[in-house]
Design an enzyme around this catalytic site. Structure first.
Site, PDB file in Angstrom:
ATOM      1  N   ARG A   1      43.623  37.741  37.398  1.00  0.00           N
ATOM      2  CA  ARG A   1      44.223  38.797  38.141  1.00  0.00           C
ATOM      3  C   ARG A   1      43.819  40.215  37.617  1.00  0.00           C
ATOM      4  NH1 ARG A   1      48.632  38.390  39.801  1.00  0.00           N
ATOM      5  NH2 ARG A   1      49.125  40.564  39.526  1.00  0.00           N
TER       6      ARG A   1
ATOM      7  N   LYS B   1      40.613  39.954  23.987  1.00  0.00           N
ATOM      8  CA  LYS B   1      40.431  39.839  25.412  1.00  0.00           C
ATOM      9  C   LYS B   1      40.925  40.787  26.218  1.00  0.00           C
ATOM     10  CE  LYS B   1      43.163  37.317  27.864  1.00  0.00           C
ATOM     11  NZ  LYS B   1      44.088  37.699  28.902  1.00  0.00           N
ATOM     12  N   ASN B   2      41.937  41.289  26.217  1.00  0.00           N
ATOM     13  CA  ASN B   2      42.728  42.359  27.258  1.00  0.00           C
ATOM     14  C   ASN B   2      42.126  43.475  27.008  1.00  0.00           C
ATOM     15  OD1 ASN B   2      44.343  40.154  28.209  1.00  0.00           O
ATOM     16  ND2 ASN B   2      46.033  40.588  27.121  1.00  0.00           N
TER      17      ASN B   2
ATOM     18  N   ARG C   1      40.322  30.478  28.377  1.00  0.00           N
ATOM     19  CA  ARG C   1      40.454  31.882  29.035  1.00  0.00           C
ATOM     20  C   ARG C   1      40.525  32.897  27.885  1.00  0.00           C
ATOM     21  NH1 ARG C   1      43.810  32.700  34.088  1.00  0.00           N
ATOM     22  NH2 ARG C   1      42.972  34.707  33.749  1.00  0.00           N
TER      23      ARG C   1
ATOM     24  N   ARG D   1      53.999  38.820  39.844  1.00  0.00           N
ATOM     25  CA  ARG D   1      53.160  39.822  39.496  1.00  0.00           C
ATOM     26  C   ARG D   1      52.577  40.564  40.576  1.00  0.00           C
ATOM     27  NH1 ARG D   1      49.610  37.623  34.845  1.00  0.00           N
ATOM     28  NH2 ARG D   1      49.239  39.484  34.033  1.00  0.00           N
ATOM     29  N   PRO D   2      53.219  41.515  41.293  1.00  0.00           N
ATOM     30  CA  PRO D   2      52.790  42.170  42.279  1.00  0.00           C
ATOM     31  C   PRO D   2      52.003  43.482  41.820  1.00  0.00           C
ATOM     32  CG  PRO D   2      55.066  42.803  41.948  1.00  0.00           C
ATOM     33  CD  PRO D   2      54.827  41.585  41.202  1.00  0.00           C
TER      34      PRO D   2
ATOM     35  N   VAL E   1      60.029  40.396  30.382  1.00  0.00           N
ATOM     36  CA  VAL E   1      58.901  41.061  31.198  1.00  0.00           C
ATOM     37  C   VAL E   1      58.451  40.199  32.351  1.00  0.00           C
ATOM     38  CG1 VAL E   1      56.310  41.621  31.062  1.00  0.00           C
ATOM     39  CG2 VAL E   1      57.837  42.005  28.840  1.00  0.00           C
TER      40      VAL E   1
ATOM     41  N   ASP F   1      53.187  38.167  25.391  1.00  0.00           N
ATOM     42  CA  ASP F   1      52.154  37.145  25.160  1.00  0.00           C
ATOM     43  C   ASP F   1      52.248  36.330  23.814  1.00  0.00           C
ATOM     44  OD1 ASP F   1      49.521  39.362  26.479  1.00  0.00           O
ATOM     45  OD2 ASP F   1      51.191  38.030  27.163  1.00  0.00           O
TER      46      ASP F   1
ATOM     47  N   ASP G   1      51.982  46.324  43.338  1.00  0.00           N
ATOM     48  CA  ASP G   1      52.459  47.728  43.904  1.00  0.00           C
ATOM     49  C   ASP G   1      52.426  49.060  43.361  1.00  0.00           C
ATOM     50  OD1 ASP G   1      55.930  47.946  43.044  1.00  0.00           O
ATOM     51  OD2 ASP G   1      54.584  46.299  42.303  1.00  0.00           O
ATOM     52  N   GLN G   2      52.755  48.856  41.864  1.00  0.00           N
ATOM     53  CA  GLN G   2      52.619  50.079  41.131  1.00  0.00           C
ATOM     54  C   GLN G   2      51.286  50.540  40.927  1.00  0.00           C
ATOM     55  OE1 GLN G   2      55.579  51.677  39.647  1.00  0.00           O
ATOM     56  NE2 GLN G   2      56.185  50.228  41.190  1.00  0.00           N
TER      57      GLN G   2
ATOM     58  N   CYS H   1      51.063  34.095  39.782  1.00  0.00           N
ATOM     59  CA  CYS H   1      50.460  33.259  38.714  1.00  0.00           C
ATOM     60  C   CYS H   1      51.622  32.362  38.053  1.00  0.00           C
ATOM     61  CB  CYS H   1      49.605  33.870  37.799  1.00  0.00           C
ATOM     62  SG  CYS H   1      50.424  34.609  36.395  1.00  0.00           S
TER      63      CYS H   1
HETATM   64  C1  EPZ Z   1      48.930  42.761  30.861  1.00  0.00           C
HETATM   65  O1  EPZ Z   1      49.374  42.087  32.358  1.00  0.00           O
HETATM   66  C2  EPZ Z   1      48.354  41.704  30.010  1.00  0.00           C
HETATM   67  N1  EPZ Z   1      47.074  41.338  30.850  1.00  0.00           N
HETATM   68  C3  EPZ Z   1      49.035  40.368  29.984  1.00  0.00           C
HETATM   69  O2  EPZ Z   1      48.446  39.384  29.199  1.00  0.00           O
HETATM   70  C4  EPZ Z   1      50.382  40.812  29.347  1.00  0.00           C
HETATM   71  O3  EPZ Z   1      51.467  39.768  29.356  1.00  0.00           O
HETATM   72  C5  EPZ Z   1      50.988  41.964  30.036  1.00  0.00           C
HETATM   73  O4  EPZ Z   1      50.276  43.038  30.369  1.00  0.00           O
HETATM   74  C6  EPZ Z   1      52.280  42.303  29.490  1.00  0.00           C
HETATM   75  O5  EPZ Z   1      52.168  42.703  28.113  1.00  0.00           O
HETATM   76  C7  EPZ Z   1      46.036  41.962  30.620  1.00  0.00           C
HETATM   77  O6  EPZ Z   1      45.994  42.945  30.035  1.00  0.00           O
HETATM   78  C8  EPZ Z   1      44.710  41.387  31.372  1.00  0.00           C
HETATM   79  P1  EPZ Z   1      52.445  44.178  33.573  1.00  0.00           P
HETATM   80  P2  EPZ Z   1      49.690  43.151  33.203  1.00  0.00           P
HETATM   81  O7  EPZ Z   1      51.919  44.913  34.762  1.00  0.00           O
HETATM   82  O8  EPZ Z   1      49.169  44.408  33.151  1.00  0.00           O
HETATM   83  C9  EPZ Z   1      55.656  43.811  36.827  1.00  0.00           C
HETATM   84  C10 EPZ Z   1      47.626  37.176  28.546  1.00  0.00           C
HETATM   85  O9  EPZ Z   1      48.305  36.276  28.199  1.00  0.00           O
HETATM   86  N2  EPZ Z   1      54.822  44.619  37.745  1.00  0.00           N
HETATM   87  O10 EPZ Z   1      52.550  45.126  32.269  1.00  0.00           O
HETATM   88  O11 EPZ Z   1      49.414  42.387  34.847  1.00  0.00           O
HETATM   89  C11 EPZ Z   1      55.053  42.613  36.319  1.00  0.00           C
HETATM   90  O12 EPZ Z   1      55.367  41.608  37.364  1.00  0.00           O
HETATM   91  C12 EPZ Z   1      48.274  38.159  29.712  1.00  0.00           C
HETATM   92  O13 EPZ Z   1      46.735  37.724  27.684  1.00  0.00           O
HETATM   93  C13 EPZ Z   1      55.091  44.972  39.242  1.00  0.00           C
HETATM   94  O14 EPZ Z   1      56.456  44.722  39.529  1.00  0.00           O
HETATM   95  O15 EPZ Z   1      51.197  43.239  33.156  1.00  0.00           O
HETATM   96  C14 EPZ Z   1      55.682  42.249  35.288  1.00  0.00           C
HETATM   97  O16 EPZ Z   1      56.886  41.685  35.494  1.00  0.00           O
HETATM   98  C15 EPZ Z   1      49.152  37.424  30.585  1.00  0.00           C
HETATM   99  N3  EPZ Z   1      54.301  45.832  39.940  1.00  0.00           N
HETATM  100  C16 EPZ Z   1      55.931  43.533  34.624  1.00  0.00           C
HETATM  101  O17 EPZ Z   1      55.608  44.534  35.651  1.00  0.00           O
HETATM  102  C17 EPZ Z   1      53.130  45.998  39.532  1.00  0.00           C
HETATM  103  O18 EPZ Z   1      52.405  46.823  40.067  1.00  0.00           O
HETATM  104  C18 EPZ Z   1      54.786  43.932  33.497  1.00  0.00           C
HETATM  105  O19 EPZ Z   1      53.743  43.520  33.864  1.00  0.00           O
HETATM  106  C19 EPZ Z   1      52.861  45.860  38.181  1.00  0.00           C
HETATM  107  C20 EPZ Z   1      53.489  45.255  37.311  1.00  0.00           C
END
Ligand code: EPZ
Length: 419
Positions: free
Chosen positions: A94, A22-23, A399, A123-124, A329, A307, A126-127, A118
């Site tokens: 998202r 999916k991802n 989903r 989950r900002p 995470v 996950d 900003d990056q 969510c």
């Molecule tokens: C991806 O989400 C996956 N989703 C998530 O899977 C997965 O849990 C996550 O990566 C971590 O492995 C998809 O690929 C669609 P992150 P992502 O940005 O990219 C913080 C599922 O169940 N952060 O790696 O959104 C954030 O809040 C889903 O299939 C910022 O602060 O996750 C988190 O604490 C759920 N600012 C951490 O980084 C930013 O701009 C990691 O999140 C971006 C992220």
């Protein structure tokens, strides 16, 4: 509203093939916006998030459909008429935010609803914005929408992510492929979904080095061409099915996934006493006693996948001792704990850790899913619980899992959908 009913106690046996990731699919679908021509993605899971991404692409003006002759193939013609992804769709998923990078890079601007928080965390994004701004885009928040502009095109730059972010890395990586000059992404995510995206972009004509490491180098090109690509197997679905087999003390063969993609999950299952054999056929798993107590700490890849945290916790509730599960995470990813406690699990939360004291048995109970992986966790627990469990709000599981109850039934589970 649909719910899934599970009669616990059946020992899972047999073989099952996982669906496409999916991802990975969601990022690959967004990348089609970068390409001239029709992108064809095969082995795509038939799940609700993919339908949402198809609607997002259609809202942008692209032609994005399931293939008429193959139920697991999508076709995307990435031309964009209106670079705006609407709130009503983005709030459902998202990952929709992944269209921003490709829109700015190819069309000079993009407007995407700010995804908001969510169930599992704030989950900002900003990056994502930090990266696009480093490449020369201007960004602003406008009435709940993030607007990014670079009419004169993007320029390569050095981007250092403050924390490892999967979608952040993917969004900026996609934008960098059409930027002038060289981009260096540092502290980049190393997930298989990032590697697969980089492989597909390279097939489209991009110049990328270092995907899979924390330093990715991109040399921008003029244009990218559409490709055909078969999506790799879903490592989280595979891990979920293995945890389901283990909790029922079953014996299964999980096929269609690269075992390297879920090594950390396999390591933890083995530590808990599950016998695992990896062959060309797939991953053989056999369990015949209560799981041993272990320590699980989630982390970015190659660490233990967040996950898989909830599904692993479900297994450890029946452990022969006390396990410790730490979520590093996401700040709010223990929503499944109160539901497991309702089934008789003995779990004490302590900040970002959960102390899971193994119990002899779980009791069936009506439980409620709160997010995708929490719902998978409740299904895993229900398979071992005494009696009939009803899991409601299963739209969460739809989903990200294709025909999950049919796959579990194939392995001998007594499971049905109602509603
Ligand atoms: C991806 O989400 C996956 N989703 C998530 O899977 C997965 O849990 C996550 O990566 C971590 O492995 C998809 O690929 C669609 P992150 P992502 O940005 O990219 C913080 C599922 O169940 N952060 O790696 O959104 C954030 O809040 C889903 O299939 C910022 O602060 O996750 C988190 O604490 C759920 N600012 C951490 O980084 C930013 O701009 C990691 O999140 C971006 C992220």
């Amino acid at each position: 509203m649909d719910r899934i009913v599970v009669q616990g106690g059946a020992r899972l046996t047999g073989s099952v093939r996982v669906s496409g990731s999916k991802n990975s699919t969601l990022a690959l679908m967004a990348s089609a916006l970068l390409a001239e021509g029709e992108t064809v993605l095969r082995n795509v899971p038939r799940v609700r998030d993919v339908d949402t991404m198809l609607k997002i692409l259609e809202a942008l003006g692209a032609r994005a459909t399931w293939d008429a002759s193959d139920p697991n193939t999508v076709r995307i013609e990435g031309r964009v008429l209106k670079p705006e992804a609407p709130y009503d769709l983005v709030r459902q998923m998202r990952a929709s935010f992944l269209v921003l990078g490709p829109l700015v890079a190819r069309y000079g601007s993009g407007r995407v609803s700010e995804p908001g928080g969510c169930a599992i965390g704030v989950r900002p994004v900003d990056q994502h914005l930090k990266g696009l701004e480093a490449l020369g885009a201007t960004t602003r928040l406008d009435h709940g929408y993030v607007e990014a502009r670079a009419e004169a095109g993007l320029d390569g730059a050095r981007v250092v992510f403050d924390m490892v972010t999967v979608n952040g890395t993917q969004n900026v990586l996609m934008a960098a492929t059409l930027a002038r000059g060289e981009t260096l992404l540092e502290n980049a995510a190393r997930e298989p979904e990032v590697i697969e995206l980089a492989e597909a972009l390279t097939k489209m004509g991009a110049e990328i080095e270092g995907a899979g490491t924390d330093r990715i180098r991109v040399r921008g090109v003029e244009r990218l061409r559409a490709i055909e690509h078969a999506v790799s197997g879903d490592r989280i679905e595979a891990g979920t099915l293995l945890a389901a087999a283990a909790i029922t003390r079953g014996e299964v063969l999980v096929q269609g996934v690269d075992p390297l993609h879920l090594e950390s999950t396999l390591d933890k299952l083995a530590e808990a006493g599950v016998e695992l054999v990896v062959t060309d056929d797939g991953i053989h798993a056999r369990a015949w006693e209560r799981p041993k107590p272990i320590r699980v700490v989630t982390a970015p890849y190659p660490g233990f996948a967040t996950d898989m945290q909830a599904q692993m916790m479900a297994l450890l509730t029946l452990g022969s001792g006390s396990s410790l599960v730490t979520e590093t995470v996401f700040e709010n990813r223990f929503m499944h704990v109160p539901e497991l406690q309702r089934m008789g699990a003995d779990i004490a939360l302590d900040g970002r850790s959960a102390h899971v004291r193994g119990v002899e048995r779980l009791q069936a109970a009506p439980v409620m899913a709160t997010d995708l992986r929490a719902s998978a966790c409740l299904l895993v627990a229900a398979l071992a619980a005494e009696g009939e469990t009803t899991v409601s709000r299963v739209y969460h599981i739809d989903r990200g899992y294709e025909r999950i109850e049919a796959k579990l039934r194939q392995l001998g589970a007594e499971i049905r959908r109602e509603g």
